[in-house]
Scaffold this motif. Structure first.
Motif, PDB file in Angstrom:
ATOM      1  N   ALA A   2     -34.741  -2.511  50.693  1.00 45.22           N
ATOM      2  CA  ALA A   2     -33.382  -2.379  51.209  1.00 45.22           C
ATOM      3  C   ALA A   2     -32.424  -3.302  50.468  1.00 45.22           C
ATOM      4  CB  ALA A   2     -33.343  -2.669  52.694  1.00 45.22           C
ATOM      5  N   LEU A   3     -32.919  -4.481  50.089  1.00 41.22           N
ATOM      6  CA  LEU A   3     -32.077  -5.429  49.365  1.00 41.22           C
ATOM      7  C   LEU A   3     -31.649  -4.854  48.015  1.00 41.22           C
ATOM      8  CD1 LEU A   3     -30.769  -8.223  49.111  1.00 41.22           C
ATOM      9  CD2 LEU A   3     -32.916  -9.028  48.143  1.00 41.22           C
ATOM     10  N   ALA A   4     -32.585  -4.230  47.319  1.00 40.13           N
ATOM     11  CA  ALA A   4     -32.274  -3.661  46.009  1.00 40.13           C
ATOM     12  C   ALA A   4     -31.237  -2.549  46.121  1.00 40.13           C
ATOM     13  CB  ALA A   4     -33.546  -3.129  45.350  1.00 40.13           C
ATOM     14  N   SER A   5     -31.372  -1.699  47.122  1.00 43.64           N
ATOM     15  CA  SER A   5     -30.400  -0.613  47.270  1.00 43.64           C
ATOM     16  C   SER A   5     -29.038  -1.148  47.705  1.00 43.64           C
ATOM     17  CB  SER A   5     -30.901   0.441  48.260  1.00 43.64           C
ATOM     18  OG  SER A   5     -31.086  -0.118  49.537  1.00 43.64           O
ATOM     19  N   HIS A   6     -29.044  -2.191  48.520  1.00 40.50           N
ATOM     20  CA  HIS A   6     -27.784  -2.811  48.933  1.00 40.50           C
ATOM     21  C   HIS A   6     -27.093  -3.439  47.722  1.00 40.50           C
ATOM     22  CE1 HIS A   6     -24.850  -4.636  51.537  1.00 40.50           C
ATOM     23  NE2 HIS A   6     -25.194  -5.854  51.165  1.00 40.50           N
ATOM     24  N   LEU A   7     -27.879  -4.094  46.887  1.00 38.11           N
ATOM     25  CA  LEU A   7     -27.345  -4.710  45.678  1.00 38.11           C
ATOM     26  C   LEU A   7     -26.761  -3.658  44.738  1.00 38.11           C
ATOM     27  CD1 LEU A   7     -27.188  -7.618  44.718  1.00 38.11           C
ATOM     28  CD2 LEU A   7     -29.359  -7.293  43.548  1.00 38.11           C
ATOM     29  N   GLU A   8     -27.454  -2.541  44.583  1.00 32.55           N
ATOM     30  CA  GLU A   8     -26.951  -1.452  43.746  1.00 32.55           C
ATOM     31  C   GLU A   8     -25.633  -0.906  44.290  1.00 32.55           C
ATOM     32  OE1 GLU A   8     -29.915   1.576  43.288  1.00 32.55           O
ATOM     33  OE2 GLU A   8     -31.371   0.149  42.482  1.00 32.55           O
ATOM     34  N   GLU A   9     -25.545  -0.768  45.604  1.00 29.98           N
ATOM     35  CA  GLU A   9     -24.313  -0.258  46.223  1.00 29.98           C
ATOM     36  C   GLU A   9     -23.157  -1.223  45.981  1.00 29.98           C
ATOM     37  OE1 GLU A   9     -21.736   2.197  48.389  1.00 29.98           O
ATOM     38  OE2 GLU A   9     -23.691   2.585  47.484  1.00 29.98           O
ATOM     39  N   LEU A  10     -23.402  -2.514  46.115  1.00 32.02           N
ATOM     40  CA  LEU A  10     -22.350  -3.505  45.868  1.00 32.02           C
ATOM     41  C   LEU A  10     -21.909  -3.469  44.410  1.00 32.02           C
ATOM     42  CD1 LEU A  10     -23.670  -6.574  47.899  1.00 32.02           C
ATOM     43  CD2 LEU A  10     -21.769  -5.061  48.494  1.00 32.02           C
ATOM     44  N   GLN A  11     -22.857  -3.322  43.499  1.00 30.78           N
ATOM     45  CA  GLN A  11     -22.517  -3.259  42.076  1.00 30.78           C
ATOM     46  C   GLN A  11     -21.725  -1.994  41.759  1.00 30.78           C
ATOM     47  OE1 GLN A  11     -26.520  -3.797  40.629  1.00 30.78           O
ATOM     48  NE2 GLN A  11     -26.146  -5.948  40.140  1.00 30.78           N
ATOM     49  N   ARG A  12     -22.059  -0.892  42.429  1.00 30.90           N
ATOM     50  CA  ARG A  12     -21.308   0.348  42.233  1.00 30.90           C
ATOM     51  C   ARG A  12     -19.868   0.173  42.723  1.00 30.90           C
ATOM     52  NH1 ARG A  12     -19.242   4.121  44.965  1.00 30.90           N
ATOM     53  NH2 ARG A  12     -20.124   3.433  46.923  1.00 30.90           N
ATOM     54  N   LYS A  13     -19.716  -0.437  43.899  1.00 27.54           N
ATOM     55  CA  LYS A  13     -18.378  -0.671  44.441  1.00 27.54           C
ATOM     56  C   LYS A  13     -17.581  -1.595  43.528  1.00 27.54           C
ATOM     57  CE  LYS A  13     -19.417  -0.005  49.335  1.00 27.54           C
ATOM     58  NZ  LYS A  13     -19.469  -0.661  50.656  1.00 27.54           N
ATOM     59  N   HIS A  14     -18.246  -2.609  42.977  1.00 27.34           N
ATOM     60  CA  HIS A  14     -17.594  -3.544  42.066  1.00 27.34           C
ATOM     61  C   HIS A  14     -17.060  -2.787  40.844  1.00 27.34           C
ATOM     62  CE1 HIS A  14     -17.472  -6.702  38.928  1.00 27.34           C
ATOM     63  NE2 HIS A  14     -17.103  -7.485  39.928  1.00 27.34           N
ATOM     64  N   GLY A  15     -17.870  -1.897  40.298  1.00 27.12           N
ATOM     65  CA  GLY A  15     -17.445  -1.096  39.144  1.00 27.12           C
ATOM     66  C   GLY A  15     -16.306  -0.153  39.498  1.00 27.12           C
ATOM     67  N   ASP A  16     -16.365   0.418  40.697  1.00 29.82           N
ATOM     68  CA  ASP A  16     -15.296   1.313  41.151  1.00 29.82           C
ATOM     69  C   ASP A  16     -13.961   0.566  41.233  1.00 29.82           C
ATOM     70  OD1 ASP A  16     -17.130   3.375  41.353  1.00 29.82           O
ATOM     71  OD2 ASP A  16     -17.262   3.281  43.553  1.00 29.82           O
ATOM     72  N   ILE A  17     -14.000  -0.632  41.787  1.00 34.47           N
ATOM     73  CA  ILE A  17     -12.776  -1.426  41.909  1.00 34.47           C
ATOM     74  C   ILE A  17     -12.272  -1.822  40.532  1.00 34.47           C
ATOM     75  CG2 ILE A  17     -11.820  -3.613  42.731  1.00 34.47           C
ATOM     76  CD1 ILE A  17     -13.622  -3.312  45.208  1.00 34.47           C
ATOM     77  N   GLU A  18     -13.180  -2.153  39.634  1.00 33.89           N
ATOM     78  CA  GLU A  18     -12.771  -2.504  38.268  1.00 33.89           C
ATOM     79  C   GLU A  18     -12.031  -1.334  37.616  1.00 33.89           C
ATOM     80  OE1 GLU A  18     -14.690  -4.388  34.219  1.00 33.89           O
ATOM     81  OE2 GLU A  18     -15.896  -4.259  36.040  1.00 33.89           O
ATOM     82  N   ARG A  19     -12.537  -0.127  37.815  1.00 33.77           N
ATOM     83  CA  ARG A  19     -11.859   1.060  37.272  1.00 33.77           C
ATOM     84  C   ARG A  19     -10.501   1.274  37.948  1.00 33.77           C
ATOM     85  NH1 ARG A  19     -17.125   2.229  36.678  1.00 33.77           N
ATOM     86  NH2 ARG A  19     -17.493   3.068  38.747  1.00 33.77           N
ATOM     87  N   GLU A  20     -10.422   1.023  39.252  1.00 31.37           N
ATOM     88  CA  GLU A  20      -9.139   1.147  39.957  1.00 31.37           C
ATOM     89  C   GLU A  20      -8.121   0.172  39.394  1.00 31.37           C
ATOM     90  OE1 GLU A  20      -8.795   1.394  44.329  1.00 31.37           O
ATOM     91  OE2 GLU A  20     -10.981   1.550  44.319  1.00 31.37           O
ATOM     92  N   ILE A  21      -8.559  -1.047  39.121  1.00 35.27           N
ATOM     93  CA  ILE A  21      -7.660  -2.059  38.558  1.00 35.27           C
ATOM     94  C   ILE A  21      -7.181  -1.617  37.185  1.00 35.27           C
ATOM     95  CG2 ILE A  21      -7.535  -4.413  37.643  1.00 35.27           C
ATOM     96  CD1 ILE A  21      -9.487  -5.210  39.928  1.00 35.27           C
ATOM     97  N   ASP A  22      -8.104  -1.173  36.348  1.00 34.89           N
ATOM     98  CA  ASP A  22      -7.732  -0.712  34.997  1.00 34.89           C
ATOM     99  C   ASP A  22      -6.726   0.426  35.067  1.00 34.89           C
ATOM    100  OD1 ASP A  22      -9.407  -2.590  33.855  1.00 34.89           O
ATOM    101  OD2 ASP A  22     -11.042  -1.165  33.500  1.00 34.89           O
ATOM    102  N   GLU A  23      -6.968   1.361  35.984  1.00 34.52           N
ATOM    103  CA  GLU A  23      -6.053   2.487  36.134  1.00 34.52           C
ATOM    104  C   GLU A  23      -4.687   2.020  36.647  1.00 34.52           C
ATOM    105  OE1 GLU A  23      -5.736   6.461  38.832  1.00 34.52           O
ATOM    106  OE2 GLU A  23      -7.708   5.989  37.981  1.00 34.52           O
TER     107      GLU A  23
END
Length: 56
Positions: A2-23
């Protein structure tokens, strides 16, 4: 596992926000407060990711 999947989800959200900022930065009509809020959310996610990595 569960920790690994939670970590992956947080990293995905982090990347999504980074793209939002760039846009947002490419649009001159974007409010600076909105960009600042996105950067704070991104930093909070990064902090949470680091805490989980060091705990494990």
């Amino acid at each position: 596992m569960a920790l690994a999947s939670h970590l992956e989800e947080l990293q995905r959200k982090h990347g999504d926000i980074e793209r939002e900022i760039d846009e947002a930065l490419t649009h001159p009509s974007t409010d600076e407060l909105e960009i600042t809020a996105l950067k704070r959310r991104k930093l909070a996610l990064k902090d949470e990711i680091e805490k989980l990595k060091t705990r494990h």
